[in-house]
Write a protein that holds these residues in place. Structure first.
Motif, short mmCIF file in Angstrom:
data_model
loop_
_atom_site.label_atom_id
_atom_site.label_comp_id
_atom_site.label_asym_id
_atom_site.label_seq_id
_atom_site.Cartn_x
_atom_site.Cartn_y
_atom_site.Cartn_z
N THR A 278 0.86 -1.19 0.00
CA THR A 278 0.00 0.00 0.00
C THR A 278 0.89 1.23 0.00
OG1 THR A 278 -1.75 -1.15 1.18
CG2 THR A 278 -1.79 1.25 1.25
N ALA A 279 0.60 2.18 -0.87
CA ALA A 279 1.48 3.33 -1.03
C ALA A 279 0.67 4.59 -1.34
CB ALA A 279 2.48 3.06 -2.16
N THR A 280 1.39 5.67 -1.58
CA THR A 280 0.79 6.96 -1.95
C THR A 280 1.56 7.52 -3.13
OG1 THR A 280 0.15 7.42 0.35
CG2 THR A 280 0.29 9.31 -1.15
N TRP A 281 0.85 8.01 -4.15
CA TRP A 281 1.54 8.71 -5.22
C TRP A 281 1.57 10.20 -4.89
CZ3 TRP A 281 -1.04 12.53 -7.92
CH2 TRP A 281 -2.44 12.49 -7.95
N ASP A 282 2.65 10.84 -5.29
CA ASP A 282 2.88 12.23 -4.91
C ASP A 282 3.38 13.03 -6.12
OD1 ASP A 282 3.86 14.68 -3.97
OD2 ASP A 282 4.60 13.84 -2.11
N LEU A 283 2.54 13.96 -6.57
CA LEU A 283 2.93 14.90 -7.61
C LEU A 283 2.57 16.30 -7.15
CD1 LEU A 283 4.32 14.81 -10.40
CD2 LEU A 283 2.06 14.88 -11.44
N THR A 284 3.00 16.62 -5.93
CA THR A 284 2.73 17.95 -5.39
C THR A 284 3.56 19.01 -6.11
OG1 THR A 284 4.31 17.46 -3.62
CG2 THR A 284 2.00 17.18 -3.11
N ASN A 285 4.72 18.60 -6.62
CA ASN A 285 5.52 19.48 -7.46
C ASN A 285 5.36 19.00 -8.90
OD1 ASN A 285 7.45 20.94 -8.90
ND2 ASN A 285 8.95 20.87 -7.25
N ALA A 286 4.58 19.76 -9.68
CA ALA A 286 4.25 19.33 -11.04
C ALA A 286 5.45 19.32 -11.96
CB ALA A 286 3.17 20.24 -11.62
N GLU A 287 6.58 19.90 -11.54
CA GLU A 287 7.77 20.00 -12.38
C GLU A 287 8.83 18.97 -12.02
OE1 GLU A 287 7.76 21.91 -15.01
OE2 GLU A 287 5.80 22.76 -14.48
N LEU A 288 8.47 17.97 -11.23
CA LEU A 288 9.38 16.88 -10.88
C LEU A 288 8.67 15.55 -11.07
CD1 LEU A 288 11.13 18.22 -7.64
CD2 LEU A 288 12.14 17.99 -9.92
N PRO A 289 9.42 14.47 -11.31
CA PRO A 289 8.78 13.17 -11.54
C PRO A 289 7.89 12.75 -10.38
CG PRO A 289 11.07 13.08 -12.21
CD PRO A 289 10.89 14.40 -11.52
N LEU A 290 6.84 12.02 -10.72
CA LEU A 290 5.93 11.47 -9.73
C LEU A 290 6.70 10.57 -8.76
CD1 LEU A 290 2.38 10.19 -10.27
CD2 LEU A 290 4.05 8.57 -9.35
N LYS A 291 6.40 10.70 -7.48
CA LYS A 291 7.04 9.89 -6.45
C LYS A 291 6.05 8.87 -5.89
CE LYS A 291 8.18 13.47 -3.97
NZ LYS A 291 8.75 14.35 -2.90
N ILE A 292 6.56 7.73 -5.50
CA ILE A 292 5.77 6.72 -4.81
C ILE A 292 6.29 6.62 -3.39
CG2 ILE A 292 5.07 4.31 -4.73
CD1 ILE A 292 3.87 5.84 -7.07
N LEU A 293 5.41 6.88 -2.44
CA LEU A 293 5.79 6.88 -1.03
C LEU A 293 5.25 5.63 -0.35
CD1 LEU A 293 4.90 10.60 -0.20
CD2 LEU A 293 7.03 9.69 -1.14
N GLY A 294 6.08 5.01 0.47
CA GLY A 294 5.66 3.84 1.21
C GLY A 294 4.80 4.21 2.40
N SER A 295 4.39 3.20 3.18
CA SER A 295 3.54 3.44 4.34
C SER A 295 4.23 4.29 5.41
CB SER A 295 3.11 2.11 4.95
OG SER A 295 4.25 1.31 5.29
N ASN A 296 5.57 4.36 5.34
CA ASN A 296 6.32 5.18 6.29
C ASN A 296 6.46 6.64 5.82
OD1 ASN A 296 8.09 4.85 4.16
ND2 ASN A 296 9.72 3.88 5.36
N GLY A 297 5.85 6.94 4.67
CA GLY A 297 5.89 8.31 4.16
C GLY A 297 7.16 8.65 3.41
N LYS A 298 8.07 7.68 3.28
CA LYS A 298 9.33 7.92 2.58
C LYS A 298 9.26 7.35 1.16
CE LYS A 298 12.08 7.76 6.84
NZ LYS A 298 13.22 7.10 7.53
N VAL A 299 10.12 7.88 0.29
CA VAL A 299 10.14 7.42 -1.09
C VAL A 299 10.44 5.92 -1.13
CG1 VAL A 299 11.37 7.59 -3.30
CG2 VAL A 299 10.82 9.67 -2.02
#
Length: 321
Positions: A278-299
């Motif tokens: 289970t993870a979270t996708w993160d594109l809060t900065n539209a000018e950087l690649p999409l990040k996938i964050l683990g359950s610990n909130g880290k990349v």
């Protein structure tokens, strides 16, 4: 005379010290070495319909984004960071609104067959490097005589590299290093994954420990890479939940164009090495690649190899066993 020489040596030593301090900053610490720039990636638009199969060149990609185009058909933005080789990549088709969003995340060069006038206007107004069949006298594409148009436009790694050398912006962003996701909490077993990306596109992934990847199955059978004759097998499969909406105009065939709310964050599921995370996708900065964050909130660090990212509707049912 000796006093004058000593005075000059003292002044020289002070000058050298000042130069060293200036190079170190006001703290006296060494200035970090700047991240070297490199060419942005090739971002190729590939069709995924029955008429487009079998596609070619997908297994050699680094990242694939797959998303709804229209009428239940999906399209892909296929990303190659260091393209090379003469193997075909096909069939190349049109850019969509989400292509623009993905370009801002990766800052590469779009290789495509064309686009709706609204998308073309965005490409032009935002100075996005995008190459079509007519660019530079047809240097980057050819037509496959064994396929019927419009499903027969192709390129290859060497041509992509040629286009990048001439048009790619320089990038400095760093992608996550490879690795294995943290095992806490313990991930569920996921050797078989089934979901419907659209009302017409049902996807089944089957994990093979010997291959270290997931064979991609569709509603009509395995998704084959024509270059290898084998099913396409991503090492990492990621489903990101993201809503889509009517883009406000029709595509070249008159169908409503689709855009995605690909910004901010949202839920994600990561499948790798026969497990589900289970993870979270993160594109809060539209000018950087999409990040996938683990359950610990880290990349999240994933094994090296092809990563396939599906954009699915929120709350899409996923069966994993």
């Amino acid at each position: 005379m000796l006093t004058a020489v000593k005075r000059e040596l003292t002044m020289l030593a002070m000058s050298v010290a000042l130069v060293v301090l200036a190079g170190c900053g006001s703290s006296g610490l060494a200035t970090p070495t700047p991240t070297p720039s490199r060419l942005g990636p090739a971002m190729v638009q590939i069709e995924n319909s029955i008429l487009a199969r079998p596609q070619a060149g997908l297994q050699q990609a680094d990242v694939v984004y797959e998303y709804l185009a229209e009428g239940g058909i999906t399209r892909m933005t296929v990303i190659y960071f260091k393209p090379s080789g003469s193997q075909r990549i096909e069939p190349v088709r049109s850019a969509r609104p989400v292509t623009i969003r993905l370009w801002h995340a990766y800052h590469g060069v779009i290789f495509y067959s064309g686009a709706n006038v609204h998308v073309l206007q965005q490409i032009q107004s935002q100075n996005i490097p995008a190459l079509t069949e007519g660019t530079d006298g047809g240097a980057y594409f050819s037509r496959d005589p064994s396929r019927r148009a419009p499903h027969n436009l192709f390129t290859d790694g060497d041509r992509l590299a040629q286009g990048l050398k001439k048009y790619a912006p320089r990038i400095t962003y760093q992608l996550p290093s490879t690795g294995t996701p943290t095992a806490s909490p313990a991930p569920a077993v996921a050797n078989r994954v089934v979901f419907s990306q659209t009302n017409a596109h049902r996807v089944t992934y089957t994990y093979s420990a010997s291959d270290g990847g997931y064979a991609y199955g569709t509603e009509t059978g395995p998704l084959i890479d024509k270059n290898t004759g084998q099913p396409i097998k991503p090492v990492n499969v990621i489903l990101i939940q993201v809503g889509h909406h009517d883009a406000g105009f029709t595509d070249v065939l008159g169908a409503p164009a689709v855009d995605f709310d690909l910004q901010g964050t949202g839920p994600a599921d990561v499948f790798t090495q026969g497990h589900r995370y289970t993870a979270t996708w993160d594109l809060t900065n539209a000018e950087l690649p999409l990040k996938i964050l683990g359950s610990n909130g880290k990349v999240m660090h994933l094994p090296a190899g092809l990563t396939w990212i599906h954009l699915v509707d929120p709350a899409t049912p996923i069966t994993a066993s």
